[in-house]
Scaffold this motif. Structure first.
Motif, PDB file in Angstrom:
ATOM      1  N   PHE A 101       0.832  -1.206   0.000  1.00 14.78           N
ATOM      2  CA  PHE A 101       0.000   0.000   0.000  1.00 14.78           C
ATOM      3  C   PHE A 101       0.870   1.262   0.000  1.00 14.78           C
ATOM      4  N   TYR A 102       0.237   2.395  -0.324  1.00 13.58           N
ATOM      5  CA  TYR A 102       0.972   3.659  -0.405  1.00 13.58           C
ATOM      6  C   TYR A 102       1.448   4.162   0.962  1.00 13.58           C
ATOM      7  N   GLN A 103       2.687   4.530   0.986  1.00 12.69           N
ATOM      8  CA  GLN A 103       3.297   5.169   2.159  1.00 12.69           C
ATOM      9  C   GLN A 103       4.501   5.930   1.613  1.00 12.69           C
ATOM     10  N   LYS A 104       4.729   7.150   2.095  1.00 12.08           N
ATOM     11  CA  LYS A 104       5.797   7.874   1.399  1.00 12.08           C
ATOM     12  C   LYS A 104       7.168   7.718   2.055  1.00 12.08           C
ATOM     13  N   THR A 105       8.167   7.863   1.241  1.00 18.31           N
ATOM     14  CA  THR A 105       9.549   7.760   1.701  1.00 18.31           C
ATOM     15  C   THR A 105       9.894   8.980   2.551  1.00 18.31           C
ATOM     16  N   ASP A 149      11.334   5.996 -10.154  1.00 15.55           N
ATOM     17  CA  ASP A 149      10.795   5.531  -8.868  1.00 15.55           C
ATOM     18  C   ASP A 149       9.768   4.448  -9.208  1.00 15.55           C
ATOM     19  N   GLY A 209       3.580   6.122  -6.150  1.00 16.07           N
ATOM     20  CA  GLY A 209       2.568   6.708  -5.273  1.00 16.07           C
ATOM     21  C   GLY A 209       2.130   8.078  -5.734  1.00 16.07           C
ATOM     22  N   VAL A 269       8.784  11.493  -4.544  1.00 14.01           N
ATOM     23  CA  VAL A 269      10.191  11.136  -4.767  1.00 14.01           C
ATOM     24  C   VAL A 269      10.679  11.748  -6.086  1.00 14.01           C
ATOM     25  N   PHE A 285       1.040   1.782 -10.301  1.00 18.59           N
ATOM     26  CA  PHE A 285      -0.044   0.854 -10.650  1.00 18.59           C
ATOM     27  C   PHE A 285      -1.422   1.512 -10.507  1.00 18.59           C
ATOM     28  N   GLU A 286      -1.592   2.336  -9.474  1.00 22.80           N
ATOM     29  CA  GLU A 286      -2.916   2.905  -9.163  1.00 22.80           C
ATOM     30  C   GLU A 286      -3.150   4.187  -9.979  1.00 22.80           C
ATOM     31  N   TYR A 324      -3.512   7.592  -8.060  1.00 27.22           N
ATOM     32  CA  TYR A 324      -2.244   8.151  -7.530  1.00 27.22           C
ATOM     33  C   TYR A 324      -1.437   8.774  -8.672  1.00 27.22           C
ATOM     34  N   ALA A 328       1.363   2.269 -14.882  1.00 29.28           N
ATOM     35  CA  ALA A 328       1.656   0.925 -15.398  1.00 29.28           C
ATOM     36  C   ALA A 328       2.025   0.018 -14.241  1.00 29.28           C
ATOM     37  N   TYR A 363      10.856   2.055  -2.768  1.00 32.22           N
ATOM     38  CA  TYR A 363      10.517   1.994  -1.351  1.00 32.22           C
ATOM     39  C   TYR A 363       9.540   0.824  -1.234  1.00 32.22           C
ATOM     40  N   MET A 401       6.694 -11.053  -6.971  1.00 31.03           N
ATOM     41  CA  MET A 401       6.535  -9.851  -7.800  1.00 31.03           C
ATOM     42  C   MET A 401       7.839  -9.043  -7.825  1.00 31.03           C
TER      43      MET A 401
HETATM   44  C1  LIG Z   1       5.422   2.103  -0.266  1.00 32.56           C
HETATM   45  S1  LIG Z   1       4.614   3.008  -1.550  1.00 32.56           S
HETATM   46  C2  LIG Z   1       5.945   4.019  -2.127  1.00 32.56           C
HETATM   47  C3  LIG Z   1       5.458   5.305  -2.772  1.00 32.56           C
HETATM   48  C4  LIG Z   1       6.511   6.233  -3.325  1.00 32.56           C
HETATM   49  N1  LIG Z   1       7.647   5.569  -3.862  1.00 32.56           N
HETATM   50  C5  LIG Z   1       6.959   7.224  -2.249  1.00 32.56           C
HETATM   51  O1  LIG Z   1       7.940   6.979  -1.587  1.00 32.56           O
HETATM   52  O2  LIG Z   1       6.286   8.244  -2.063  1.00 32.56           O
HETATM   53  C6  LIG Z   1       4.461   1.726  -2.784  1.00 32.56           C
HETATM   54  C7  LIG Z   1       3.691   2.149  -4.043  1.00 32.56           C
HETATM   55  O3  LIG Z   1       3.896   1.139  -5.025  1.00 32.56           O
HETATM   56  C8  LIG Z   1       2.706   0.975  -5.774  1.00 32.56           C
HETATM   57  N2  LIG Z   1       2.737  -0.352  -6.401  1.00 32.56           N
HETATM   58  C9  LIG Z   1       2.528  -1.555  -5.818  1.00 32.56           C
HETATM   59  N3  LIG Z   1       2.684  -2.552  -6.714  1.00 32.56           N
HETATM   60  C10 LIG Z   1       2.993  -1.976  -7.905  1.00 32.56           C
HETATM   61  C11 LIG Z   1       3.292  -2.476  -9.208  1.00 32.56           C
HETATM   62  N4  LIG Z   1       3.288  -3.787  -9.489  1.00 32.56           N
HETATM   63  N5  LIG Z   1       3.593  -1.597 -10.181  1.00 32.56           N
HETATM   64  C12 LIG Z   1       3.598  -0.267  -9.937  1.00 32.56           C
HETATM   65  N6  LIG Z   1       3.324   0.266  -8.732  1.00 32.56           N
HETATM   66  C13 LIG Z   1       3.036  -0.565  -7.712  1.00 32.56           C
HETATM   67  C14 LIG Z   1       1.608   1.175  -4.723  1.00 32.56           C
HETATM   68  O4  LIG Z   1       0.367   1.510  -5.338  1.00 32.56           O
HETATM   69  C15 LIG Z   1       2.189   2.296  -3.869  1.00 32.56           C
HETATM   70  O5  LIG Z   1       1.785   3.556  -4.341  1.00 32.56           O
END
Ligand SMILES: C[S@@+](CC[C@H](N)C(=O)[O-])C[C@H]1O[C@@H](n2cnc3c(N)ncnc32)[C@H](O)[C@@H]1O
Length: 320
Positions: A164-168, A190, A194, A198, A215-216, A219, A240, A256, A263
């Motif tokens: 799930f989304y959480q920021k760095t 990145d 999210g 970043v 993916f979402e 976002y 994507a 992150y 996966m």
């Molecule tokens: C822990 S958050 C990190 C967000 C961002 N990098 C930041 O630091 O602000 C993980 C993100 O990865 C996305 N995500 C998860 N699986 C994914 C995939 N297969 N392809 C692209 N994004 C994906 C989630 O929707 C989420 O927004």
């Protein structure tokens, strides 16, 4: 400062009177501290706003069932809220001005870092000197500069291995830019971007092209709109799945912990193929660093220092 413990049994009269005078003294100390009104002292102001909200006002509320001191407590609460609003207003004005400067094309690269150091240099230094966990005043500053009104609602079901989304934390992004040693032609990615902080920060700090893969769709759309609003044409976001995106122009990557298990292995395999015959750097943060550390085609800068809470740096430059 007085004892901040707001929990516990209902106070007796003596205890309540002592509590009220401690609160009054705390509020007076804050009000007389003129340095808090100097916009440069962001970190002290952020600490005091936090203290007012989560200790002083909460403690007043905790005492408020006691009707004998209702008027006195209402006065104290009004004072605390008034000071908090005054301090917040300084931040709101400051962030509005700085954001406008960024939108006009100012505050890029060294100028952006100088601006951050001017207001939260103490936080940057502190986190560089000690292993900090979680968020700090640098994040409070970034949250004010790039506020998120409401987290967009997810529109697609995540697969079990997607995180799930959480920021760095912002200090991790500063560290990444320092270590990445960007040079001509570099393109930063990145993976799992999210809401885009970043990519936006890396571009502001380095001036290099950044791309986020998310993916979402909600976002990704949010991140695109934000980069457009900040007038950052070299910051791009692509909606994507990281297993299917095209990384052929990427040289510096960051994750992150966006996904786990199979996966993560699949995306790393894709990255290995996409980087054959050329040098790439991969930075990771969070638990995924351990799994990335097991990849034989990647070399970790300091494998013995991999932790959940620190930035790990890998490259394929030794093993091709
Ligand atoms: C822990 S958050 C990190 C967000 C961002 N990098 C930041 O630091 O602000 C993980 C993100 O990865 C996305 N995500 C998860 N699986 C994914 C995939 N297969 N392809 C692209 N994004 C994906 C989630 O929707 C989420 O927004």
């Amino acid at each position: 400062m007085a004892d901040k413990n707001t929990k516990g049994p209902k106070p007796g009269n003596l205890e309540l009177e002592r509590g009220i005078s401690e609160l009054r003294a705390d509020i007076e100390i804050i009000e007389k501290n003129h340095s808090l009104y100097d916009e440069k002292n962001f970190s002290s102001r952020a600490d005091v706003i936090d203290d007012l909200e989560f200790h002083i006002i909460e403690r007043i509320d905790g005492f408020s069932q006691n009707l004998c001191h209702a008027l006195e407590l209402a006065d104290l609460k009004r004072d605390a809220e008034r000071i908090k609003l005054q301090l917040e207003k300084i931040n709101i004005d400051l962030f509005g001005r700085l954001r406008a400067k960024i939108q006009m094309g100012g505050c890029r690269r060294a100028a952006f870092r100088d601006m951050i150091e001017e207001f939260v240099g103490d936080s940057l230094k502190e986190s560089a000197n000690q292993a900090t966990i979680g968020y700090d005043n640098l994040d409070v500053f970034m949250d004010g500069l790039f506020p998120i009104a409401t987290l967009p609602e997810e529109t697609r079901a995540r697969e079990p291995e997607m995180v799930f989304y959480q920021k760095t934390p912002a200090r991790i992004i500063f560290e990444l830019v320092d270590k990445a040693n960007f040079s001509k032609g570099d393109v930063f990615y990145d993976l799992g971007s999210g809401l885009g902080q970043v990519g936006i920060l890396v571009n502001l700090l380095s001036g290099f092209t950044t791309k986020g893969i998310e993916f979402e769709p909600a976002y990704c759309n949010y991140a695109k709109a934000y980069a457009r609003q900040l007038n950052l044409p070299d910051v791009q976001f692509i909606n994507a799945d990281a297993r299917e995106a095209d990384y052929s122009d990427g040289t510096v990557f960051f994750m992150y912990t966006p996904f786990e298990g199979r996966m993560l292995d699949d995306v790393l395999k894709k990255l290995q193929i996409a980087s054959k015959g050329r040098e790439i750097w991969l930075f990771t943060y969070g638990p995924c660093s351990f799994q990335v550390g097991k990849q034989s085609w990647l070399k970790c800068e300091k494998p013995e220092e991999i932790t959940i809470y620190g930035l790990a740096m890998f490259s394929n430059k030794i093993i091709k």
